[in-house]
Design a protein around this motif. Sequence first.
Motif, PDB file in Angstrom:
ATOM      1  N   ALA A  97       0.871  -1.182   0.000  1.00 60.22           N
ATOM      2  CA  ALA A  97       0.000   0.000   0.000  1.00 60.22           C
ATOM      3  C   ALA A  97       0.901   1.223   0.000  1.00 60.22           C
ATOM      4  O   ALA A  97       1.983   1.205   0.602  1.00 60.22           O
ATOM      5  N   SER A  98       0.472   2.282  -0.680  1.00 53.86           N
ATOM      6  CA  SER A  98       1.271   3.508  -0.685  1.00 53.86           C
ATOM      7  C   SER A  98       0.367   4.733  -0.713  1.00 53.86           C
ATOM      8  O   SER A  98      -0.780   4.666  -1.146  1.00 53.86           O
ATOM      9  N   TYR A  99       0.928   5.833  -0.220  1.00 53.64           N
ATOM     10  CA  TYR A  99       0.215   7.109  -0.207  1.00 53.64           C
ATOM     11  C   TYR A  99       1.145   8.166  -0.781  1.00 53.64           C
ATOM     12  O   TYR A  99       2.295   8.303  -0.347  1.00 53.64           O
ATOM     13  N   ASP A 100       0.659   8.921  -1.762  1.00 54.32           N
ATOM     14  CA  ASP A 100       1.419   9.990  -2.391  1.00 54.32           C
ATOM     15  C   ASP A 100       0.884  11.324  -1.864  1.00 54.32           C
ATOM     16  O   ASP A 100      -0.216  11.740  -2.243  1.00 54.32           O
ATOM     17  N   PRO A 101       1.652  12.005  -0.977  1.00 56.28           N
ATOM     18  CA  PRO A 101       1.143  13.250  -0.402  1.00 56.28           C
ATOM     19  C   PRO A 101       1.021  14.389  -1.419  1.00 56.28           C
ATOM     20  O   PRO A 101       0.189  15.265  -1.257  1.00 56.28           O
ATOM     21  N   ASP A 102       1.823  14.366  -2.480  1.00 56.22           N
ATOM     22  CA  ASP A 102       1.736  15.418  -3.499  1.00 56.22           C
ATOM     23  C   ASP A 102       0.445  15.307  -4.297  1.00 56.22           C
ATOM     24  O   ASP A 102      -0.194  16.305  -4.608  1.00 56.22           O
ATOM     25  N   ARG A 103       0.053  14.098  -4.631  1.00 59.07           N
ATOM     26  CA  ARG A 103      -1.175  13.875  -5.412  1.00 59.07           C
ATOM     27  C   ARG A 103      -2.379  13.599  -4.524  1.00 59.07           C
ATOM     28  O   ARG A 103      -3.506  13.514  -5.011  1.00 59.07           O
ATOM     29  N   ARG A 104      -2.116  13.389  -3.224  1.00 61.53           N
ATOM     30  CA  ARG A 104      -3.174  13.024  -2.262  1.00 61.53           C
ATOM     31  C   ARG A 104      -3.969  11.828  -2.786  1.00 61.53           C
ATOM     32  O   ARG A 104      -5.200  11.863  -2.883  1.00 61.53           O
ATOM     33  N   SER A 105      -3.217  10.792  -3.122  1.00 63.23           N
ATOM     34  CA  SER A 105      -3.837   9.574  -3.635  1.00 63.23           C
ATOM     35  C   SER A 105      -3.197   8.359  -2.966  1.00 63.23           C
ATOM     36  O   SER A 105      -2.085   8.431  -2.456  1.00 63.23           O
ATOM     37  N   ALA A 106      -3.927   7.267  -2.984  1.00 64.43           N
ATOM     38  CA  ALA A 106      -3.435   6.011  -2.420  1.00 64.43           C
ATOM     39  C   ALA A 106      -3.434   4.946  -3.506  1.00 64.43           C
ATOM     40  O   ALA A 106      -4.163   5.058  -4.502  1.00 64.43           O
ATOM     41  N   GLU A 107      -2.619   3.930  -3.282  1.00 61.70           N
ATOM     42  CA  GLU A 107      -2.539   2.843  -4.248  1.00 61.70           C
ATOM     43  C   GLU A 107      -2.283   1.538  -3.500  1.00 61.70           C
ATOM     44  O   GLU A 107      -1.482   1.495  -2.572  1.00 61.70           O
ATOM     45  N   PHE A 108      -2.990   0.508  -3.893  1.00 60.77           N
ATOM     46  CA  PHE A 108      -2.792  -0.830  -3.364  1.00 60.77           C
ATOM     47  C   PHE A 108      -2.391  -1.713  -4.539  1.00 60.77           C
ATOM     48  O   PHE A 108      -3.088  -1.751  -5.552  1.00 60.77           O
ATOM     49  N   ARG A 109      -1.236  -2.404  -4.415  1.00 56.58           N
ATOM     50  CA  ARG A 109      -0.778  -3.293  -5.490  1.00 56.58           C
ATOM     51  C   ARG A 109      -0.504  -4.668  -4.901  1.00 56.58           C
ATOM     52  O   ARG A 109       0.026  -4.767  -3.797  1.00 56.58           O
ATOM     53  N   TRP A 110      -0.884  -5.684  -5.654  1.00 56.53           N
ATOM     54  CA  TRP A 110      -0.588  -7.027  -5.173  1.00 56.53           C
ATOM     55  C   TRP A 110      -0.313  -7.968  -6.330  1.00 56.53           C
ATOM     56  O   TRP A 110      -0.742  -7.745  -7.455  1.00 56.53           O
ATOM     57  N   VAL A 111       0.447  -9.026  -6.023  1.00 51.34           N
ATOM     58  CA  VAL A 111       0.775 -10.057  -7.002  1.00 51.34           C
ATOM     59  C   VAL A 111      -0.360 -11.064  -7.002  1.00 51.34           C
ATOM     60  O   VAL A 111      -0.731 -11.595  -5.951  1.00 51.34           O
ATOM     61  N   GLY A 112      -0.916 -11.299  -8.164  1.00 50.22           N
ATOM     62  CA  GLY A 112      -2.017 -12.244  -8.298  1.00 50.22           C
ATOM     63  C   GLY A 112      -1.525 -13.634  -8.665  1.00 50.22           C
ATOM     64  O   GLY A 112      -0.365 -13.824  -9.051  1.00 50.22           O
ATOM     65  N   ASP A 113      -2.407 -14.579  -8.559  1.00 45.30           N
ATOM     66  CA  ASP A 113      -2.116 -15.959  -8.924  1.00 45.30           C
ATOM     67  C   ASP A 113      -2.178 -16.083 -10.445  1.00 45.30           C
ATOM     68  O   ASP A 113      -3.193 -15.741 -11.056  1.00 45.30           O
ATOM     69  N   ALA A 114      -1.117 -16.585 -11.051  1.00 43.72           N
ATOM     70  CA  ALA A 114      -1.060 -16.717 -12.509  1.00 43.72           C
ATOM     71  C   ALA A 114      -1.787 -17.958 -13.004  1.00 43.72           C
ATOM     72  O   ALA A 114      -1.934 -18.145 -14.202  1.00 43.72           O
ATOM     73  N   GLY A 115      -2.236 -18.804 -12.108  1.00 45.00           N
ATOM     74  CA  GLY A 115      -2.954 -20.021 -12.514  1.00 45.00           C
ATOM     75  C   GLY A 115      -2.032 -21.014 -13.181  1.00 45.00           C
ATOM     76  O   GLY A 115      -0.893 -21.209 -12.758  1.00 45.00           O
ATOM     77  N   ALA A 116      -2.509 -21.628 -14.241  1.00 49.97           N
ATOM     78  CA  ALA A 116      -1.740 -22.664 -14.935  1.00 49.97           C
ATOM     79  C   ALA A 116      -0.466 -22.107 -15.563  1.00 49.97           C
ATOM     80  O   ALA A 116       0.529 -22.804 -15.676  1.00 49.97           O
TER      81      ALA A 116
END
Length: 162
Positions: A97-116
């Motif tokens: 999770a991250s917060y950018d104080p200049d843009r006043r925005s948040a972001e959540f990033r995660w690695v997903g399951d690639a499956g087969a």
Amino acid sequence: MLKRAVLPLALGLPLLLGACAPVASLLSSTDGEKGPLQFGPLAVGQTWTVGGVVDSRNVVATVTIPDLVNVQGVFASSSARDEYNGFNDNRAGFAVASYDPDRRSAEFRWVGDAGAASFDRVVYTCKIENLSATPLTGTLNYLRNGQLVATGTCEANLSGRS
């Protein structure tokens, strides 16, 4: 003559000090302990549930905030090295999770399951521009091997504190 100049100042001093009281009370703590480190909506010890619909699929991740560190002007839940390793090693479930104080925005990033196709790198990114709504809502991007596959909507809910 000096008494006349000092009298208005002396009468106004209690009003001036009284105006500072709310600020002083916000800065002090009744038990002498500071609260958890916080930037924007993110605070150390939080757990967020983030999910949405993208490419006709429901995706969800749990994002914990064990720490908040400054990574190139953005406050993130892990260091740049940990983030690089988590995404580069394609560790399914690794989340930041991250917060950018200049843009006043948040972001959540995660690695997903690639499956087969376990050699594929799947990453989901929930970008939130409006931090005043509850729950936080934004745009969900689905990337496979660094290429944008689809865009959808996402929601981030604070689900607890540790």
